[in-house]
Enzyme design. Structure first.
Site, PDB file in Angstrom:
ATOM      1  N   SER A  42       0.794  -1.223   0.000  1.00 55.75           N
ATOM      2  CA  SER A  42       0.000   0.000   0.000  1.00 55.75           C
ATOM      3  C   SER A  42       0.826   1.272   0.000  1.00 55.75           C
ATOM      4  O   SER A  42       0.369   2.319  -0.475  1.00 55.75           O
ATOM      5  CB  SER A  42      -0.943   0.006   1.205  1.00 55.75           C
ATOM      6  OG  SER A  42      -0.223  -0.190   2.411  1.00 55.75           O
ATOM      7  N   HIS A 249      -0.858   5.770   6.807  1.00 59.75           N
ATOM      8  CA  HIS A 249      -0.283   5.763   5.458  1.00 59.75           C
ATOM      9  C   HIS A 249       0.091   7.200   5.057  1.00 59.75           C
ATOM     10  O   HIS A 249      -0.447   8.166   5.588  1.00 59.75           O
ATOM     11  CB  HIS A 249      -1.286   5.206   4.446  1.00 59.75           C
ATOM     12  CG  HIS A 249      -1.402   3.718   4.481  1.00 59.75           C
ATOM     13  ND1 HIS A 249      -2.187   3.059   5.400  1.00 59.75           N
ATOM     14  CD2 HIS A 249      -0.813   2.753   3.723  1.00 59.75           C
ATOM     15  CE1 HIS A 249      -2.094   1.750   5.194  1.00 59.75           C
ATOM     16  NE2 HIS A 249      -1.263   1.535   4.196  1.00 59.75           N
TER      17      HIS A 249
END
Length: 268
Positions: A42, A249
């Site tokens: 990711s 993230h």
């Protein structure tokens, strides 16, 4: 003396502008003939950076991810990203390496976080408290020490086998927290332990990449001052209960201001 100082200042400013212009122009010196393939999880697909491509589905590949930014700025002869949210080293081997070929000349890969359970660790730390958090990170660090060197070597050997002529850049992970600041949420002990675990994984990855003859692109330094609990602009999403996927993230700025310049420099 005043005129001399002004002249010196003007020369310094000119030199500074020259440096800035040369840095801005640097992408033009890259290799437009490269055939570039991006692999990974990711952090490579760009989860948290929005603007996901429809073709990527649940892999959540963003046009703001560092591989896509490289493609947009450098314009290599060809570009393909098969990076996918949730990918492990096994997923790279079984599902991503097929994107490589003997004509591939540049490869990037960010992988390993899901093998040691980044998402589960953060869930444990947020929901179960300090003791369980420290225990979860310790367990992940044991996996990192005992299993990650072999798993990463398998990935890197697979890349070499399929793209023997490629330059390979292994891109690491940022440390999540700035320590020593006033910060709500996790305890200082939990934050320090999470950082310790990330540093260990990055160090193991760097050693494995170097042993394979690859370049390791370390993003830890550039994220300093932009981490969670820092006083600067955050380049990482904090826990987002409305969208858990993007938690921890890189943001759009984290990809463009952190990941991209480090990868761009390492790619040559």
């Amino acid at each position: 003396m005043r005129r001399s100082r002004l002249a010196t200042l003007a020369l310094s400013l000119a030199a500074s502008i020259g440096v800035s212009l040369s840095l801005a122009a640097a992408p033009a010196q890259a290799s437009p003939s490269d055939r570039y393939v991006a692999l990974g999880d990711s952090y490579a697909s760009g989860v948290g950076a929005d603007s996901y491509t429809s073709e990527s589905g649940n892999c959540l590949r963003s046009t703001n991810a560092y591989p896509a930014l490289y493609n947009a700025n450098i314009r290599p002869a060809s570009y393909r990203s098969v990076a996918c949210s949730g990918a492990t080293t096994a997923d790279v081997i079984n599902g991503q390496l097929s994107a490589l070929s003997s004509t591939t000349t540049l490869v990037s890969v960010t992988i390993g976080g899901n093998d040691v359970g980044f998402a589960n660790i953060m869930s444990t730390c947020v929901l179960q408290g300090e003791t369980q958090c420290v225990s979860a990170v310790n367990a992940a660090m044991n996996v990192a020490r005992t299993q990650m060197p072999g798993r990463l070597a398998n990935v890197y050997n697979g890349i070499k086998s399929r793209a023997p002529s490629a330059r390979v850049v292994v891109v690491g992970y940022p440390v999540f927290y700035q320590l020593g600041t006033v910060c709500v949420g996790l305890t200082a002990t939990s934050r320090a332990k999470i950082n310790e675990g990330i540093n260990l994984l990055d160090d193991i990855t760097r050693t494995a990449a170097t042993s394979a003859g690859f370049t390791f692109a370390d993003v830890r330094s550039i994220f300093v001052g932009h981490q969670l609990c820092s006083y600067g602009t955050k380049w990482l999403h904090a826990l987002n209960v409305l969208n858990l996927t993007i938690s921890y993230h890189p943001t759009v700025a984290g990809q463009s201001g952190g990941y991209y310049p480090v990868f761009r420099s390492a790619a040559g």
